[in-house]
Scaffold this active site. Structure first.
Site, PDB file in Angstrom:
ATOM      1  CD  GLN A   7      -1.227   0.133   3.709  1.00 50.54           C
ATOM      2  OE1 GLN A   7      -1.653  -0.952   4.109  1.00 50.54           O
ATOM      3  NE2 GLN A   7      -1.587   1.287   4.275  1.00 50.54           N
ATOM      4  CG  ASN A  19       0.361  -6.246   6.645  1.00 53.16           C
ATOM      5  OD1 ASN A  19      -0.469  -5.420   6.256  1.00 53.16           O
ATOM      6  ND2 ASN A  19       1.204  -5.974   7.619  1.00 53.16           N
ATOM      7  CB  CYS A  30      -4.809  -0.937   5.704  1.00 52.31           C
ATOM      8  SG  CYS A  30      -5.778  -0.102   6.998  1.00 52.31           S
ATOM      9  CG  HIS A  40      -3.035  -2.524   9.598  1.00 46.16           C
ATOM     10  ND1 HIS A  40      -2.972  -1.722   8.484  1.00 46.16           N
ATOM     11  CD2 HIS A  40      -2.339  -3.655   9.284  1.00 46.16           C
ATOM     12  CE1 HIS A  40      -2.246  -2.327   7.540  1.00 46.16           C
ATOM     13  NE2 HIS A  40      -1.865  -3.501   8.003  1.00 46.16           N
TER      14      HIS A  40
END
Length: 354
Positions: A161, A322, A167, A301
């Site tokens: 990102q 992630n 996110c 997150h």
């Protein structure tokens, strides 16, 4: 005619880089033996060499000496933290920290740039019910004890990102990529940029947003375009009209705080989850434990649960995808302790419905 020599500039450049790295490593070894005043046995000069080596490894440069001096102090504090954390390891500690590419950022800076989740908005238009409410996972079924949607072809490669707090878009898109592959057999990398640009209903681009709003946009828009058709730029721009290739009908929430329900959902498809990522900046691998999280967790997150299992030491874990690049964590993934709602992993989970 005077003799001449043709020089291979690539070889010279490569040799120069190799000699520079060798020199830094040599200085590192020498400086490591100096008298120490900081954690891990590194003195001030040794730490400076360590920083220089880290800069060479990660290609980091600074604007001027003042910025370098400031970043060195931040790096030093992070290095002391990593050294102390890893040195405190015992039989019960199943994770390690490392000086990764984020090691010259304060935690506040890192959280501001690389997270971006907002709490569930009031009045979110989710679909009623929980479709996996009657799913019971059997302890005797090995296929249910370990789930990894990467091995089943439902997870695209690790993305990044960058310094954009979106996110929420990545977590939602990864879950849509998963259910699209499960229902069609085709794994397609979909566009986070489309969500970033076009989903402005309650979301704020790189300044944060909601997973559930992203699902609502995708369902209302008739789906998402491919990443190739609408590539990521790490900055919000004007919404473009593109042809969608993967659609969902809506989304549902997992009952809050219920890890058994979360496991039932993850056993059937990748699921978007919210976590407290304050202590993940320098994660290097292993299973992060609930003790490493804030209490109560501050959900800041968004990632995607793409499986679960049990580590060799017997620690049960969630496998989380992630979006901080492949050099972070375990190739871009995090394993987080399962069974203790570590970092609030089961507090705010949701998934798309095909």
């Amino acid at each position: 005619m005077a003799p001449y020599i043709v020089v291979n500039k690539t070889v010279i450049a490569f040799t120069a880089v190799a000699l520079t790295i060798l020199a830094v490593k040599t200085m590192m070894a020498e400086a490591r033996d100096l008298s120490s005043t900081s954690t891990g046995g590194y003195g001030e000069e040794a730490m400076k060499v360590r920083h220089q080596q880290w800069m060479a490894e990660h290609g980091r440069t600074y604007r001027d000496e003042a910025e370098k001096a400031h970043r060195f102090q931040v790096f030093k504090a992070n290095a002391d933290f990593v050294d102390a954390s890893n040195a405190a390891g015992d039989d019960k500690k199943s994770y390690r920290m490392e000086l990764n590419e984020f090691a010259d950022m304060t935690n506040d800076e890192f959280m501001a740039m690389y997270t971006g989740l907002r709490p569930v908005p009031a009045g979110a238009k989710k679909m009623a019910g929980f479709k996996y409410g009657n799913v019971t996972l059997s302890d005797a079924d090995d296929n249910q004890q370990t789930v990894d949607w990467r091995q089943k072809g439902a997870v695209t490669g690790i993305k990044n990102q960058g310094q954009c707090g979106c996110c929420w878009a990545f977590a939602a898109v990864a879950a849509v990529e998963g259910i699209h592959q499960i229902t069609t057999g085709n794994l397609v990398s979909l566009s986070e940029q489309q969500v970033l640009d076009c989903d402005t209903e309650g979301n704020n681009g790189c300044n944060g947003g909601y997973i559930d709003n992203a699902f609502q946009y995708i369902a209302g828009n008739g789906g998402l375009a491919t990443e190739d058709a609408y590539p990521y730029t790490a900055a919000q721009a004007m919404c473009q009209s593109v042809q969608p290739v993967a659609a969902i009908s809506g989304y549902q929430d997992v009952p809050s705080g219920d890890e058994a329900a979360l496991a039932a959902a993850v056993a059937n498809q990748p699921v978007s989850v919210a976590i407290d990522a304050h202590n993940f900046q320098l994660y290097g691998g292993g299973v992060m434990t609930a003790a490493s999280c804030s209490t109560p967790p501050n959900l800041n997150h968004a990632v995607t649960a793409v499986g679960y299992g049990t580590a060799e030491d017997g620690t049960p874990y969630w496998l989380l995808k992630n979006q901080w690049g492949q050099n972070w964590g375990e190739g871009g993934y995090l394993r987080l302790e399962r069974g203790a709602n570590a970092c609030g992993v089961a507090q705010q989970a949701s998934y798309p419905v095909a």
